[in-house]
Enzyme design. Structure first.
Site, mmCIF file in Angstrom:
data_model
loop_
_atom_site.group_PDB
_atom_site.id
_atom_site.type_symbol
_atom_site.label_atom_id
_atom_site.label_comp_id
_atom_site.label_asym_id
_atom_site.label_seq_id
_atom_site.Cartn_x
_atom_site.Cartn_y
_atom_site.Cartn_z
ATOM 1 C CG ASP A 183 -1.667 -1.028 1.181
ATOM 2 O OD1 ASP A 183 -1.515 -2.349 0.455
ATOM 3 O OD2 ASP A 183 -2.952 -1.302 2.016
ATOM 4 C CD GLU A 425 -0.748 -6.375 8.624
ATOM 5 O OE1 GLU A 425 -0.723 -5.851 9.853
ATOM 6 O OE2 GLU A 425 -1.056 -5.996 7.576
HETATM 7 C C1 GLC Z 1 -2.795 -4.737 3.532
HETATM 8 C C2 GLC Z 1 -1.753 -5.278 2.687
HETATM 9 C C3 GLC Z 1 -2.475 -5.959 1.599
HETATM 10 C C4 GLC Z 1 -3.064 -7.276 1.989
HETATM 11 C C5 GLC Z 1 -3.939 -6.953 2.996
HETATM 12 C C6 GLC Z 1 -5.036 -7.965 3.630
HETATM 13 O O1 GLC Z 1 -3.688 -4.083 2.899
HETATM 14 O O2 GLC Z 1 -1.025 -4.385 2.279
HETATM 15 O O3 GLC Z 1 -1.298 -6.683 0.636
HETATM 16 O O4 GLC Z 1 -3.644 -8.128 0.964
HETATM 17 O O5 GLC Z 1 -3.634 -6.033 3.788
HETATM 18 O O6 GLC Z 1 -3.969 -8.561 4.348
#
Ligand code: GLC
Length: 456
Positions: A183, A425
């Site tokens: 992101d 994460e």
């Molecule tokens: C965040 C990450 C993305 C992922 C999402 C759900 O937005 O940047 O890559 O798919 O979370 O885990």
């Protein structure tokens, strides 16, 4: 397994991954299981995400290939008539109405009727996941599996070229940072700050209204705000989404109004490898891919080299219209290795950067931004921390290029980090500690996959 601090760093090269890492990882996946799909993380990410489910299926296949198949099939529920796979399929639960209404995917006639989705995609990891799950099936079941998903997969890859490569250049474009899955990666954020901030976002920045808005964010209620992207960037993301919605998510109208359009290096690298996996699937079930698609696939491999900058020895994303390279360094460059088609000397120079202590060679690699970048922040989301999915992709690429020792070392440090600090994460690349939400599904799934696939 609890290790003393001084043991943590030496563990990684000396021992096999403990079996309780695997059972802990499975319990994370079980806790996030919503019967037909797996949430990336309870509460913070309650819906089904595209590339998350692909990584999750790659882990699940080891215990239960049928469950892994269902993870993938449930992604196909969200496919649009035109072939697009959305990055999110929203949970139908009543309290997520706000999320569904934010997108209102139903305003576009191509959207599916049964489920609410977003209107943008995510890196195309699906063919890879399909093949990896197929490896766990006996040949007749594998063929049956491939036949089941092939039409949808083919349509998705064709959509990427028809809608997202309108000039027939070979590189596909992305219209929102969320499509890249990283992101707040610096190349996109630099562009965002330079060109995309609306007057009202600039005003919010000036008046510090972002501090007030911060109080309403869901993510910063779960995770310390210094580990997430800042509120101005968050506002800008939602603003881009709103502008896409105003164009009814119609790519022609979007491009006519010169909204964000970037040929992203990581997305295209992943596309190259997944095109290859789509070919594998087609050949196993004796299907012939359409001529046009084969042509496009070849073009992507060649066009990818236009992203190479010989001066800094990096691959960069570029602007769709001007072709200007976005010369902020970030880990997306390393996915050239995963593509598997870049020249060996380029691969070698990426490998050098991976081991350079001032660049990507941190103690707990691979940082999402090199340590010597002005953007580097050890705790901030995609601007420094180490992510297990990126490591998995790099390990896979290193192996296929024959960098076996480097692949084995990265596998060991990755597993060591997850063993010591849990299925988080993301991780601090300098001291390894856990960041973001705990019990994150793709970290668990890929830790299982890495554990069960030693590199010889
Ligand atoms: C965040 C990450 C993305 C992922 C999402 C759900 O937005 O940047 O890559 O798919 O979370 O885990």
């Amino acid at each position: 397994m609890v290790l003393h601090k001084h043991q943590r760093y030496t563990w990684v090269y000396k021992m096999q991954p403990p079996t309780n890492l695997i059972s802990e990882a499975y319990s994370v996946l079980d806790a996030n299981d919503r019967a037909s799909y797996t949430q990336p993380a309870a509460e913070l990410y309650p819906h089904q995400w595209l590339w998350d489910s692909c990584f999750i299926a790659i882990g699940l296949r080891h215990r239960d290939p049928e469950r892994a198949q269902n993870e993938i099939l449930s992604l196909l529920r969200g496919q649009w008539q035109n072939g697009m796979l959305p990055n999110i399929i929203f949970s139908p639960e009543p309290h997520y109405e706000r999320d569904r209404n934010l997108w209102r995917s139903w305003i576009n006639p191509e959207a599916p009727e049964e489920v609410a989705t977003t209107a943008i995609t995510q890196p195309p990891m699906l063919a890879e996941a399909v093949v990896k799950v197929g490896e766990k099936l006996a040949p007749p079941e594998r063929r049956e599996w491939y036949r089941k998903v092939y039409p949808a997969l083919l349509k998705y890859h064709q959509w990427m070229y028809t809608e997202r490569d309108p000039h027939g250049e070979g590189l596909v474009l992305q219209i929102h940072p969320w499509e890249v899955g990283m992101d707040n990666t610096p190349p996109w954020m630099a562009e965002l700050h330079e060109h995309q901030l609306n007057w009202w976002i600039r005003a919010a920045k000036k008046t510090q209204a972002d501090r007030v808005i911060d109080l309403f964010r869901r993510d910063t209620r779960k995770v310390p705000s210094k580990q997430r992207f800042d509120t101005i960037e968050a506002l800008a993301m939602f603003d881009i989404q709103r502008r896409l919605r105003r164009k009814v998510y119609d790519i022609r109208r979007i491009l006519d109004h010169s909204l964000f359009a970037v040929e992203d290096v990581a997305f295209n690298a992943i596309l190259i490898r997944n095109n290859e996996q789509l070919r594998t699937i087609a050949s196993v079930i004796k299907e012939t891919l359409p001529e046009q698609l084969i042509e496009n696939m070849k073009k992507t491999v060649i066009a990818f080299e236009q992203l190479w900058d010989p001066f800094s020895a990096n691959y960069f994303s570029r602007d769709f219209i001007t072709h200007k390279l976005f010369k902020e360094t970030a880990v997306g460059t390393m996915l050239g290795l995963y593509a598997g088609t870049i020249p060996k000397e380029h691969a070698l120079s990426l490998v050098h950067q991976l081991s350079d202590k001032h660049s990507y060679g941190s103690k707990f690699p691979v940082p999402s931004v090199p340590l010597n970048s002005a953007w580097f922040k050890a705790d901030n989301y995609w601007q420094g921390p180490t992510w297990v999915n990126i490591n998995w992709l790099i390990i896979d690429g290193l192996k296929r290029y024959g960098f076996i020792e480097e692949a084995a070392k990265l596998r060991e440090t990755t597993l060591g980090m997850v063993t010591s600090y849990g299925c988080s994460e993301y991780f601090n690349p300098t001291d390894g500690h856990a960041l973001g939400t705990p019990n994150f599904s793709w970290t668990a799934a890929l830790a299982i996959d890495l554990s069960l696939n030693p590199i010889n």
